[in-house]
Scaffold this active site. Sequence first.
Site, PDB file in Angstrom:
ATOM      1  N   LYS A 111       0.837  -1.203   0.000  1.00 20.16           N
ATOM      2  CA  LYS A 111       0.000   0.000   0.000  1.00 20.16           C
ATOM      3  C   LYS A 111       0.876   1.260   0.000  1.00 20.16           C
ATOM      4  O   LYS A 111       0.574   2.233  -0.702  1.00 20.16           O
ATOM      5  CB  LYS A 111      -0.943  -0.012   1.205  1.00 20.16           C
ATOM      6  CG  LYS A 111      -2.034  -1.060   1.049  1.00 20.16           C
ATOM      7  CD  LYS A 111      -2.848  -1.284   2.312  1.00 20.16           C
ATOM      8  CE  LYS A 111      -3.792  -2.465   2.097  1.00 20.16           C
ATOM      9  NZ  LYS A 111      -4.543  -2.831   3.301  1.00 20.16           N
ATOM     10  N   GLN A 132      -4.481  -0.939   9.277  1.00 25.56           N
ATOM     11  CA  GLN A 132      -4.278  -2.231   8.615  1.00 25.56           C
ATOM     12  C   GLN A 132      -4.909  -3.357   9.430  1.00 25.56           C
ATOM     13  O   GLN A 132      -4.695  -3.468  10.633  1.00 25.56           O
ATOM     14  CB  GLN A 132      -2.768  -2.484   8.424  1.00 25.56           C
ATOM     15  CG  GLN A 132      -2.432  -3.801   7.764  1.00 25.56           C
ATOM     16  CD  GLN A 132      -2.981  -3.915   6.350  1.00 25.56           C
ATOM     17  OE1 GLN A 132      -2.891  -2.977   5.555  1.00 25.56           O
ATOM     18  NE2 GLN A 132      -3.571  -5.071   6.018  1.00 25.56           N
ATOM     19  N   ASP A 171     -10.535   3.219   3.593  1.00 23.55           N
ATOM     20  CA  ASP A 171     -10.880   1.795   3.477  1.00 23.55           C
ATOM     21  C   ASP A 171     -12.402   1.610   3.381  1.00 23.55           C
ATOM     22  O   ASP A 171     -12.875   0.522   3.070  1.00 23.55           O
ATOM     23  CB  ASP A 171     -10.362   1.042   4.716  1.00 23.55           C
ATOM     24  CG  ASP A 171      -9.331  -0.009   4.344  1.00 23.55           C
ATOM     25  OD1 ASP A 171      -9.200  -0.307   3.143  1.00 23.55           O
ATOM     26  OD2 ASP A 171      -8.667  -0.537   5.252  1.00 23.55           O
TER      27      ASP A 171
END
Length: 281
Positions: free
Chosen positions: A53, A97, A120
């Site tokens: 990422k 994460q 997200d």
Amino acid sequence: MSAQIIDGRAIAAQVYSELTTRVAVLKAKGVIPRVAIIHVGTEEMTKRYVTLKENAAIRLGMECVTYHLVEDVSQQRVIELVQKLNADESVHGILVQMPLPDSMDTKTVLDAIDPEKDIDGLHFCNAGKLLNGEPAVIACTPRAVIRILDETGIDIMSKHTVVVGKSVLVGRPIAICLLNRNATVSVCHTKTQNLGDITKNADILVVAVGRAKMITADMIKDGAIVVDVGMNRVDGKLCGDVDFEGCSEKAAYITPVPGGVGPMTRAMLMENTYKSYSSKA
Ligand code: NAP
């Protein structure tokens, strides 16, 4: 039949190419796009996903700051960091994460993120808007699934679509995204009886379970479109939830693992970041 293999990396490359130009235009106005990633623990696979990422953001000309926290950090400390990043106007997107350690309540941490910086798309406000069919930051993996189908020229409307997996963060939002596109959706899980009878009826089969190669050729119909979200390690090698070799003999289209949904999920994360950035720049 031998399936057409859907190249998630190639579709992602198109997304990156478009985003690189758009980011450069906004950067020229003087605002640097900045992503903050919070990573808890030392698990190797998780670290690898964070690195992918980071690299995706840097490739687009964004700045990426990662906060690596020790496994036994308190939930309160993580939430305080999230709040600090919420208040920091130079940060356009925040990502925590997954997975978090078992000692933490994932939803409580995710719901601490400012919904507008929730790249997200996992905050309950964004999940709720998705449920209502309102504009929202849509979770990256569901977006990846839909984009893969769209870019492959597959018409979703009216298709019998079976989603295997009903997790709050993956399976359910995928099912809702498909419903929002007027597919007829069945959702399967561990209490589903005769799973194979249901998957065999799917025009589009999306599998998000986390069990290596559990969907075998006898569980799909001839000409099915198979999207494999699963990511499993077997003998050190990455594989999906679908038995790729067997199913690719029968399906019309299939996504590989690696190289299917994973790269597109990161590309959708970058699109979400760009949207958050461009609304402030
Ligand atoms: P999860 O939270 O463990 O949920 C798994 C889901 O699968 C649950 O709904 C569970 O049913 C169902 N399930 C488990 N075993 C089953 C079985 N034998 N038959 C039918 N259903 C079964 O996992 P997740 O977070 O949703 O992730 C699923 C997979 O997607 C994992 O491999 C993960 O690594 C992968 N993933 C990939 C990406 C990507 O970018 N490619 C992104 C996120 C996740 P119950 O609800 O009844 O327990």
